[in-house]
Design an enzyme around this catalytic site. Sequence first.
Site, PDB file in Angstrom:
ATOM      1  N   LYS A  13       0.839  -1.220   0.000  1.00  0.00           N
ATOM      2  CA  LYS A  13       0.000   0.000   0.000  1.00  0.00           C
ATOM      3  C   LYS A  13       0.867   1.262   0.000  1.00  0.00           C
ATOM      4  O   LYS A  13       0.673   2.152  -0.822  1.00  0.00           O
ATOM      5  CB  LYS A  13      -0.934   0.027   1.232  1.00  0.00           C
ATOM      6  CG  LYS A  13      -1.858  -1.177   1.333  1.00  0.00           C
ATOM      7  CD  LYS A  13      -2.840  -1.027   2.481  1.00  0.00           C
ATOM      8  CE  LYS A  13      -2.206  -1.024   3.851  1.00  0.00           C
ATOM      9  NZ  LYS A  13      -1.554  -2.288   4.262  1.00  0.00           N
ATOM     10  N   ARG A  88      -9.347   0.561   9.017  1.00  0.00           N
ATOM     11  CA  ARG A  88      -8.857  -0.784   9.324  1.00  0.00           C
ATOM     12  C   ARG A  88      -9.884  -1.582  10.122  1.00  0.00           C
ATOM     13  O   ARG A  88      -9.621  -2.721  10.464  1.00  0.00           O
ATOM     14  CB  ARG A  88      -7.583  -0.668  10.154  1.00  0.00           C
ATOM     15  CG  ARG A  88      -6.295  -0.965   9.385  1.00  0.00           C
ATOM     16  CD  ARG A  88      -5.162  -0.806  10.366  1.00  0.00           C
ATOM     17  NE  ARG A  88      -3.940  -1.432  10.014  1.00  0.00           N
ATOM     18  CZ  ARG A  88      -2.892  -0.819   9.471  1.00  0.00           C
ATOM     19  NH1 ARG A  88      -2.968   0.436   9.122  1.00  0.00           N
ATOM     20  NH2 ARG A  88      -1.782  -1.471   9.273  1.00  0.00           N
ATOM     21  N   ARG A 127      11.714  -5.434   4.583  1.00  0.00           N
ATOM     22  CA  ARG A 127      11.387  -4.032   4.289  1.00  0.00           C
ATOM     23  C   ARG A 127      12.347  -3.100   5.033  1.00  0.00           C
ATOM     24  O   ARG A 127      12.689  -3.332   6.184  1.00  0.00           O
ATOM     25  CB  ARG A 127       9.947  -3.763   4.744  1.00  0.00           C
ATOM     26  CG  ARG A 127       9.528  -2.314   4.629  1.00  0.00           C
ATOM     27  CD  ARG A 127       8.056  -2.167   4.513  1.00  0.00           C
ATOM     28  NE  ARG A 127       7.350  -2.471   5.743  1.00  0.00           N
ATOM     29  CZ  ARG A 127       6.021  -2.490   5.826  1.00  0.00           C
ATOM     30  NH1 ARG A 127       5.282  -2.237   4.762  1.00  0.00           N
ATOM     31  NH2 ARG A 127       5.424  -2.766   6.960  1.00  0.00           N
ATOM     32  N   ARG A 160      11.663  -0.972  10.613  1.00  0.00           N
ATOM     33  CA  ARG A 160      10.625  -0.547  11.557  1.00  0.00           C
ATOM     34  C   ARG A 160      10.573  -1.484  12.750  1.00  0.00           C
ATOM     35  O   ARG A 160      10.762  -2.683  12.589  1.00  0.00           O
ATOM     36  CB  ARG A 160       9.265  -0.556  10.852  1.00  0.00           C
ATOM     37  CG  ARG A 160       8.818   0.804  10.388  1.00  0.00           C
ATOM     38  CD  ARG A 160       7.624   0.719   9.494  1.00  0.00           C
ATOM     39  NE  ARG A 160       6.472   0.051  10.088  1.00  0.00           N
ATOM     40  CZ  ARG A 160       5.287  -0.074   9.494  1.00  0.00           C
ATOM     41  NH1 ARG A 160       5.110   0.443   8.296  1.00  0.00           N
ATOM     42  NH2 ARG A 160       4.289  -0.684  10.078  1.00  0.00           N
ATOM     43  N   ARG A 171       0.123  -8.845  13.706  1.00  0.00           N
ATOM     44  CA  ARG A 171      -0.437  -7.893  12.725  1.00  0.00           C
ATOM     45  C   ARG A 171      -1.332  -8.608  11.724  1.00  0.00           C
ATOM     46  O   ARG A 171      -2.376  -8.085  11.334  1.00  0.00           O
ATOM     47  CB  ARG A 171       0.704  -7.135  12.022  1.00  0.00           C
ATOM     48  CG  ARG A 171       1.390  -6.162  12.973  1.00  0.00           C
ATOM     49  CD  ARG A 171       2.698  -5.657  12.431  1.00  0.00           C
ATOM     50  NE  ARG A 171       2.535  -4.779  11.292  1.00  0.00           N
ATOM     51  CZ  ARG A 171       3.542  -4.407  10.506  1.00  0.00           C
ATOM     52  NH1 ARG A 171       4.761  -4.849  10.730  1.00  0.00           N
ATOM     53  NH2 ARG A 171       3.311  -3.588   9.507  1.00  0.00           N
TER      54      ARG A 171
HETATM   55  P1  AMP Z   1       1.028   0.694   9.036  1.00  0.00           P
HETATM   56  O1  AMP Z   1       2.135   1.668   8.875  1.00  0.00           O
HETATM   57  O2  AMP Z   1      -0.169   1.034   8.231  1.00  0.00           O
HETATM   58  O3  AMP Z   1       1.482  -0.732   8.838  1.00  0.00           O
HETATM   59  O4  AMP Z   1       0.553   0.802  10.572  1.00  0.00           O
HETATM   60  C1  AMP Z   1       1.441   0.488  11.633  1.00  0.00           C
HETATM   61  C2  AMP Z   1       0.661   0.311  12.911  1.00  0.00           C
HETATM   62  O5  AMP Z   1      -0.006   1.529  13.245  1.00  0.00           O
HETATM   63  C3  AMP Z   1      -0.446  -0.739  12.891  1.00  0.00           C
HETATM   64  O6  AMP Z   1       0.036  -2.055  13.135  1.00  0.00           O
HETATM   65  C4  AMP Z   1      -1.362  -0.237  13.996  1.00  0.00           C
HETATM   66  O7  AMP Z   1      -0.844  -0.537  15.277  1.00  0.00           O
HETATM   67  C5  AMP Z   1      -1.283   1.280  13.810  1.00  0.00           C
HETATM   68  N1  AMP Z   1      -2.317   1.770  12.868  1.00  0.00           N
HETATM   69  C6  AMP Z   1      -2.123   2.364  11.668  1.00  0.00           C
HETATM   70  N2  AMP Z   1      -3.278   2.680  11.080  1.00  0.00           N
HETATM   71  C7  AMP Z   1      -4.253   2.257  11.924  1.00  0.00           C
HETATM   72  C8  AMP Z   1      -5.685   2.261  11.867  1.00  0.00           C
HETATM   73  N3  AMP Z   1      -6.344   2.776  10.816  1.00  0.00           N
HETATM   74  N4  AMP Z   1      -6.352   1.736  12.927  1.00  0.00           N
HETATM   75  C9  AMP Z   1      -5.716   1.225  13.984  1.00  0.00           C
HETATM   76  N5  AMP Z   1      -4.374   1.171  14.093  1.00  0.00           N
HETATM   77  C10 AMP Z   1      -3.641   1.681  13.070  1.00  0.00           C
END
Ligand code: AMP
Length: 213
Positions: A13, A88, A127, A160, A171
């Site tokens: 994404k 999400r 990554r 990360r 996750r």
């Molecule tokens: P990402 O960078 O999108 O992989 O998000 C990293 C982490 O941020 C996720 O594993 C969640 O802990 C948190 N996070 C990001 N976006 C959301 C969302 N829309 N709802 C809940 N937690 C989120």
Amino acid sequence: MNIMLFGAPGSGKGTQAKPIMEKYNIPQISTGDILRSAIAEKSPLGLEAKKVMDLGQLVSDDIIIGIIKERLKQDDCKKGFILDGFPRTIPQAEALEVIMKELGIKLDKVISLNVPDSAILERITGRRVCPNDGTSYHITFNQPKVEGKCDICGTELILRKDDNAETVVSRLEAYHKQTAPLFDFYKEKNILVEIDGMAGLEEVKNQIVRVLE
Ligand code: AMP
């Protein structure tokens, strides 16, 4: 053009949001990036979110919805935007409908990047990201021009904290339980388009462009 990129963690994404953002001159709105900036600033939001993110769980709907509500009101979203990592959960998707209705806009397309679980671990643990501009690379599939450095700003790339084998399991679990139901939610609205996220980077990008045109 208001778009959402949908898919499991590591489905591409964030990577695919960048070329769309440049081609259509619309911002990428990544709730993950917003939370990581809050953590870097050590703000109260960041401190609260960090614990949950490190465990690979989802941050509460209330916090996320509050963030998005403010973000979508900003001027740069008037021409459109790409949602990356939001919504999400079903409550987040419902809240998004309310927010968009208030703003007099709608979601035009939800692009689902389909990648099987079996490919996710290798994608996520390999990554590397730029902590400065959020650009994602992969040690095998999407290497930077100079090893360990961001192509755009030269900043040292990092792994990360949540991109490790242990956290990936949580996750993916959160994804299947809480996020995957959004697939049917948007399919029923006839705005969901599926793309083979296992195709090469360029091919995925071209497929997305074809959908948007
Ligand atoms: P990402 O960078 O999108 O992989 O998000 C990293 C982490 O941020 C996720 O594993 C969640 O802990 C948190 N996070 C990001 N976006 C959301 C969302 N829309 N709802 C809940 N937690 C989120």
